[in-house]
Every structure is written in structure tokens, then in C-alpha cells.
Design an enzyme around this catalytic site. Structure first.
Site, short mmCIF file in Angstrom:
data_model
loop_
_atom_site.label_atom_id
_atom_site.label_comp_id
_atom_site.label_asym_id
_atom_site.label_seq_id
_atom_site.Cartn_x
_atom_site.Cartn_y
_atom_site.Cartn_z
N ASP A 1 12.54 126.58 11.71
CA ASP A 1 12.40 125.23 12.23
C ASP A 1 13.49 125.03 13.29
O ASP A 1 14.48 125.77 13.31
CB ASP A 1 12.58 124.24 11.07
CG ASP A 1 12.74 122.82 11.55
OD1 ASP A 1 11.90 122.37 12.35
OD2 ASP A 1 13.72 122.16 11.13
N ASP B 1 14.66 121.41 15.07
CA ASP B 1 15.48 120.19 14.98
C ASP B 1 16.08 120.00 13.59
O ASP B 1 15.35 119.94 12.59
CB ASP B 1 14.64 118.96 15.35
CG ASP B 1 14.17 119.01 16.80
OD1 ASP B 1 14.72 119.81 17.59
OD2 ASP B 1 13.25 118.26 17.15
N ASP C 1 14.66 122.23 7.23
CA ASP C 1 15.49 121.17 6.63
C ASP C 1 14.73 119.91 6.23
O ASP C 1 15.25 119.10 5.45
CB ASP C 1 16.60 120.77 7.60
CG ASP C 1 16.06 119.95 8.77
OD1 ASP C 1 15.05 120.38 9.37
OD2 ASP C 1 16.61 118.87 9.05
N ASP D 1 8.70 120.57 6.85
CA ASP D 1 8.77 122.01 6.54
C ASP D 1 8.25 122.32 5.14
O ASP D 1 8.18 123.49 4.75
CB ASP D 1 10.23 122.50 6.64
CG ASP D 1 10.79 122.33 8.04
OD1 ASP D 1 10.11 122.75 8.99
OD2 ASP D 1 11.89 121.77 8.18
#
Lengths: 223, 223
Positions: A8, A10, A173, A177
């Protein structure tokens, strides 16, 4: 042995205001030089992912729109289309504070928007009734098609490279996800991850916002 | 005293294969923390520039398509349109090896293409007859409108911030940076710059591909 790492962007490679960690980039490049395939999967638009692939030097495909579209070797493959998400956004814009993101012009399989706190409950209910998938990436709300999520991207990569679940490490995070954290692969997260993500992680780093990358990569022996 | 730094991207912040220098990013962030405005001006498309602005943490506007389009505070301003460049590319595609770049779908004020060596002379002649501006960014050929170049972007920034030429430092390496190197501002370049660019530079660093940034920033006291 890890052969593929799915990252991921951001909050995983960046801080809260999306500044990317240089330490994370350095260690991604190290893993790549060790012949690990690295792929990025983000809610962002595909030309932004193209830029990240180019300037970081990512060797695997990159996915935008939470897995709905892939770029590999200058070829773009959309796996869904945005007709239904767009209709949904038009509809809710009439009765709620939902405001289109300026990046929608570059989206091909989903739409993104922001809205006031008080409308969230109403919009989530409408989305669930419409059969679409809605997710909060912390930077925007994303409306996608059913089945369009990051696990879809991981499954695609697994077939593309002909590898097993145990060869795959995913790092993320946020709750967008979660789908890929429900797969039976290796899963790790930074200290800033949501509680849901931490609960599903095999390894939770004590470092946040990109500085967990070196720690996680050492834990899994990829650098 | 330097108040504004205008940076080219490919070859200036990156190596030959466009991997960005982490040392360059670190020093750009330092200059920004010293209240210098930093702006990027590239031949790339505006969503890629948006990504660079976000992930590096650039505080000034960013320009794509060699100055033809600007992004500032989530607002996109195109200063030209791509009707004539697009017509030109359609025309030459019929008789030469000119092949559209896949990034053209994200271009709004110009088009980019590649072609075989043997067609360059013919295409340059046709471009000059058509009154359009054609430039080689080393990664592609770009067809733009008359007056669409990086000097246009620098002049726009000068007005936007109400500053003087002597407050501005531009850094670039290629002949598509020449227009801004013809302005009466401070000009610096990496060791990999073209001879034309070096001839117009006030300061030529002995370091290449992004590693010149710290050297140039120290020379101009911005870090």
C-alpha cells in the site's frame, strides 16, 4: 521464501500528509536488487501510480483505484468500469454533501469523493443497498464495483507470476487494505495501522509511516 | 536572495532511467523548510506532476507538458489546448513512423510521440512549417503550441509571487529547458547537462543526475 511484496502507499510508505519516506524507497530498491518483485496497490489514480513506478523504480505491476486497474510495461488494464460508481455519485450528490474529487477525471473504474461527517451513515446505507463497494482511504471515500478491492490485485499477481501464497508478503495500514489482509499470505503493518489491520498481521512493526519498511524487510529476510 | 527555485525533473532530479535521487528530494525538502518556494516544470503529464508534488511535498505549483498546464492547490489550469498538436500527430502518423505515447490520454495541451531516427528530419521540417513547437525531452518528442515552453511557466510564477528575476533560480539539463535558460534569472545545471544548457548556466555542478542539487543549493545558500 518471499518472492513478491505488495505495498500500500498512503500511510504505509508515507506520513499523514502523504510525504513519502526516503528510507522506505531506499529499502524497496534494495529488495528489488535482491530480485524480489515489488508491486504497489493504492486507491490513487493510475497515472500517479505510473509516476511512482517510474521514479521509485518499481519492477512489478502497479495497481490504482484499489485494485481496479493495472499498469505493467506501459500497458494499462482496467478490470472494471465506472458506470455504476459514477451513477451512484451523481445520485447522492443531489441530496448529500458528497463532492467529487478533482482526480476523478483520471479514474477509469471507480469514483472518489469527500462528504461531511453527518452524511456518512446515509451514504454508506445507500451504497450497501446499491450493491457497490465503498471504502474510506483516509484521503477520500471511494465507490467501487463489487469484487473490486486489493485482494483482487494480489490474486491477479499470484496468477501472473505463478507463485504460492507463502511466497507473498503484503504491507498495509488502513481498512481499505483489509481484503488483502484476509488472504492466507504473509502480512505486516506499521505501528500507525488500524486495529483491524494489526489484528490480521503476522508481524506489526514498532515503527510508523514508512520507517517500518526496513524493519519488516529485515524480519522477512528480503534485504 | 533566492525566493523561488524552478526544477526540471527527468535528468535533473533523476538518473538516465528516471529513478529519482533521494538525496535531491532530501535537499528540496530542506530548501522548502527554509521558506523557499519550489516548483517543478516537466514535459510529463499533470497527474504525474500531482503525484510528485504530493509525495515529495513540493510547496509551489507544478507544471506539466513543458509549461502548458499548471496544478496548484488541487486546481488545474491549462494555458493552451491540444487541438493543433493532435491534428499534427494524426497527419504525420500517416506517412512516418511516429507512434503516439500511451500517456497522451492524460495530456491536455500537447501530444507526445516516438519515431525512428530516419524520420526526425522530415517531422521537424513539417513541425516548423505548421507553426507548432517541437522538442525532444530525451524520453519522447513533444508537439506543443507556439509560446508553450518552460519560460512561459517561469514568467507565470514570477507574476504569481510578485518577485524579480534575481530572486529566481532555475535548474535543468536538456534542450527542452533552453527557453528558461534564456531568461535573465539565476541558472544552474548538473554535469550531465547538454552543452547548450551548460553554456547558458551561471553555475555548472560537477555532480550529475540529482546529486548536483545539494551542491547547487549550497552554492546559492538556500540550504
Amino acid at each position: 521464501m518471499i518472492k513478491l511484496i505488495v505495498l500500500d502507499v498512503d500511510g504505509t510508505l508515507t506520513d499523514k500528509i502523504r510525504k513519502i519516506s526516503l528510507d522506505a524507497i531506499e529499502n524497496i530498491r534494495k529488495a528489488i536488487s535482491n530480485n524480489i518483485v515489488v508491486s504497489l496497490v493504492s486507491g490513487n489514480v493510475i497515472p500517479v501510480m505510473f509516476g511512482l513506478k517510474t521514479y521509485i523504480g518499481i519492477n512489478g505491476p502497479v495497481f490504482g483505484e484499489n485494485g481496479g486497474i493495472m499498469l505493467n510495461d506501459s500497458k494499462i488494464t482496467p478490470f472494471f468500469d465506472k458506470t455504476l460508481p459514477e451513477q451512484f455519485l451523481n445520485e447522492i450528490s443531489k441530496t448529500t454533501s458528497a463532492r467529487e474529487m478533482f482526480t476523478n477525471k483520471w479514474r477509469e473504474t471507480s469514483v472518489a469523493f469527500t462528504m461531511d461527517e453527518e452524511d456518512i451513515k446515509t451514504v454508506l446505507k445507500k451504497a450497501s443497498e446499491s450493491g457497490l463497494y465503498i471504502v474510506d482511504s483516509k484521503f477520500a471515500w471511494h465507490i467501487m464495483n463489487k469484487g473490486q478491492n486489493k485482494a483482487f490485485a494480489v490474486e491477479h499477481l499470484k496468477k501472473l507470476y505463478g507463485i504460492n501464497n507463502s511466497d507473498i508478503l503484503v504491507i498495509g495500514d488502513s481498512d481499505n487494505d483489509l481484503n488483502m489482509f484476509e488472504l492466507d499470505v504473509h502480512k505486516a503493518s506499521p505501528s500507525n495501522a488500524s486495529q483491524n489491520i494489526k489484528n490480521l498481521s503476522e508481524y506489526v512493526s514498532k515503527y510508523p509511516y514508512g520507517s517500518e519498511i526496513v524493519d519488516i524487510f529485515e524480519y522477512y529476510n528480503v534485504i
